[in-house]
Design a protein around this motif. Sequence first.
Motif, short mmCIF file in Angstrom:
data_model
loop_
_atom_site.label_atom_id
_atom_site.label_comp_id
_atom_site.label_asym_id
_atom_site.label_seq_id
_atom_site.Cartn_x
_atom_site.Cartn_y
_atom_site.Cartn_z
N LYS A 1 43.91 29.34 8.36
CA LYS A 1 42.66 29.01 7.70
C LYS A 1 42.11 30.14 6.84
CE LYS A 1 41.77 24.81 8.59
NZ LYS A 1 41.91 23.86 7.47
N LYS A 2 42.04 31.35 7.39
CA LYS A 2 41.37 32.42 6.66
C LYS A 2 41.85 33.77 7.15
CE LYS A 2 36.66 33.93 5.38
NZ LYS A 2 35.21 33.71 5.63
N TRP A 3 42.02 34.70 6.21
CA TRP A 3 42.39 36.07 6.52
C TRP A 3 41.31 37.00 6.01
CZ3 TRP A 3 47.84 38.48 5.09
CH2 TRP A 3 47.94 39.75 5.67
N ASN A 4 40.55 37.58 6.92
CA ASN A 4 39.54 38.56 6.58
C ASN A 4 40.19 39.94 6.72
OD1 ASN A 4 37.28 36.54 6.52
ND2 ASN A 4 37.83 36.38 8.68
N MET A 5 40.68 40.46 5.61
CA MET A 5 41.49 41.67 5.63
C MET A 5 40.82 42.79 6.42
SD MET A 5 44.43 41.52 3.99
CE MET A 5 45.31 40.54 2.76
N GLY A 6 41.59 43.38 7.33
CA GLY A 6 41.10 44.49 8.13
C GLY A 6 40.24 44.09 9.30
N ASP A 7 39.98 42.79 9.44
CA ASP A 7 39.08 42.35 10.51
C ASP A 7 39.65 41.23 11.37
OD1 ASP A 7 36.29 42.24 11.74
OD2 ASP A 7 36.54 40.17 11.04
N SER A 8 40.04 40.12 10.76
CA SER A 8 40.45 38.97 11.57
C SER A 8 41.28 37.98 10.77
CB SER A 8 39.22 38.27 12.14
OG SER A 8 38.40 37.77 11.08
N ILE A 9 41.99 37.12 11.51
CA ILE A 9 42.74 36.01 10.93
C ILE A 9 42.43 34.77 11.74
CG2 ILE A 9 45.03 35.14 10.28
CD1 ILE A 9 46.04 37.98 10.27
N GLU A 10 42.15 33.66 11.05
CA GLU A 10 41.70 32.44 11.72
C GLU A 10 42.71 31.31 11.56
OE1 GLU A 10 37.75 31.49 10.36
OE2 GLU A 10 37.18 33.61 10.30
N PHE A 11 42.86 30.53 12.64
CA PHE A 11 43.76 29.38 12.65
C PHE A 11 43.05 28.20 13.32
CE2 PHE A 11 46.34 33.18 12.80
CZ PHE A 11 47.37 32.93 11.91
N ILE B 1 39.43 30.28 21.14
CA ILE B 1 39.95 31.49 21.76
C ILE B 1 39.89 32.62 20.74
CG2 ILE B 1 42.36 31.02 21.13
CD1 ILE B 1 43.15 32.29 23.84
N VAL B 2 39.54 33.81 21.21
CA VAL B 2 39.54 35.01 20.38
C VAL B 2 40.53 35.99 21.00
CG1 VAL B 2 38.18 36.89 19.40
CG2 VAL B 2 37.12 34.65 19.77
#
Length: 517
Positions: free
Chosen positions: A205-215, A49-50
């Motif tokens: 999992k990951k934080w792409n600053m200013g763009d996205s956060i993944e779980f 899901i996005v």
Amino acid sequence: MSKRKRLVSILALAAITVSLFAGVAGCNKEESPGGTGGNEAKKSSKDTIVIATMSETPSLTNNEHSAVAGGYMNILTYEGLLFRDMDMQPKPCLAESYEAVSDTEWDFKIRKGVKFHNGEEMTVEDVKASLDWAQQFPLIKTSTENIKQVDIIDDETVRITTFGPCAIILDNLCGTSNAIVPKSLIDSGNNFNENPVGTGPYVFKKWNMGDSIEFEAFEDYWEGEPAIKHMTWKIIPEGSSRTIALEAGEIDFIVEVEQMDIERLENNDDLVVYKYEATDFNFMQVNHEKGNLGNPLVRHAINSAIDKDSVVTVAANNLGTPSKCQTPTNLIGSYDENADVYDPAKAKEYLAQSNVNPKDITFSIICSNDMKKRAGEVIQANLKEHLGIDCSLESMDLATYLSATTEGNFTACIGGYNTTDQVLFTKGMYHSQSIGGSNRSRLNDPKVDELIEKALVTLDNDERYAIMEELNEYLNEVCPLVPLWQPVALRAYNKNLKGVEVNAVGNLYFKNCYWEE
């Protein structure tokens, strides 16, 4: 003689929530269609899901921010002893059960077999350490300051003692501010912003600053691994861009729906628009410590000069109710007699009584998104036309906005607050102890503090509601802020996403969601 109105609440509970983002993941397997206790037959093979949201969280910790955007992240990774269900009732979560031992003591039996994201099993030592640790963080003090001490009774029971009778303790424990995390990580000085470890249904999992956060779904989640395995939150500040992305299938879900696009979304057969009556309250706060804004007559003048109907039309596309009270009207204890209404002549009268020259009243209104900016434009025009007051608009990203307004480095801002009861709303917004937190008007009024504190220790519902009515009447006289509107809240998503349910405070538990063919 003025007539009091006790407004019918959408809630049936005496306790209240602590913050604009309180809540934890749903904790009842029978009610979770997305997890192992759900309807497996309906699920499709799709497991990603996005989600689009307009603001980036300032932190992934559960205790170093007070942002709604951060709350969305927190309920994925953290859980507390209790959670709030769709009817806004506190229910057991990491606590299997609880009971009141006295007016100030509560025993909680801890659920066995719960694992943290790092593989450790939760114990009573983790519970005590987490609740003690939470006391260190000033931004969440409204949810922690009522706890006097936490004691371990045995290997499955902790006792929480409050300083006195406390009408809000159960709701305090629903929020992620009091989430349970591993004692070992607290002791080792873990950076929970970089490594947010809890018991929640999703693992960061990951934080792409200013763009996205993944779980990703937590395989060892105590209620069963969620049906949706991979989750990405996209930061899309501009409302129409979120709409276009949903229409194009680039995202599956919008948290903050652009009000101007509502008709177009509703006419798309591939999408669902979810509407609900929220307890959100939008307003303009003015800093009482800045110049003439500390004068209540000036505040009354500003409040009376603003056309709230136009604000709702322009800012929210008529998806809301204009406000005149100083607190949400759908919470018990609200009181609207003697509250300011749109009256330019009265506004001029207030300003004349203040003996303040309108040329000496200049301020900048901070806005952190497009909706707030649209509201600010109406306010700006009204104040110029009716009072000759010049004000400017200033756009900021959410993190900068929160920092500036929390520290008091501003003259005015448009903001919002979300709670489930009047007591917590007034505690967060108007008590002097909340200055440096959500009391951004920086109101410091002994009578306000006294009435709030009296309500906090009054366990009888009717008595507490009467206190809140008295407080609300007084707040209308003081006029700490400029109420604007209460919104009809919206979510929009792909029609094949099922299990979507949102409670009045805005909690959506994605672990209950699943895809249907």
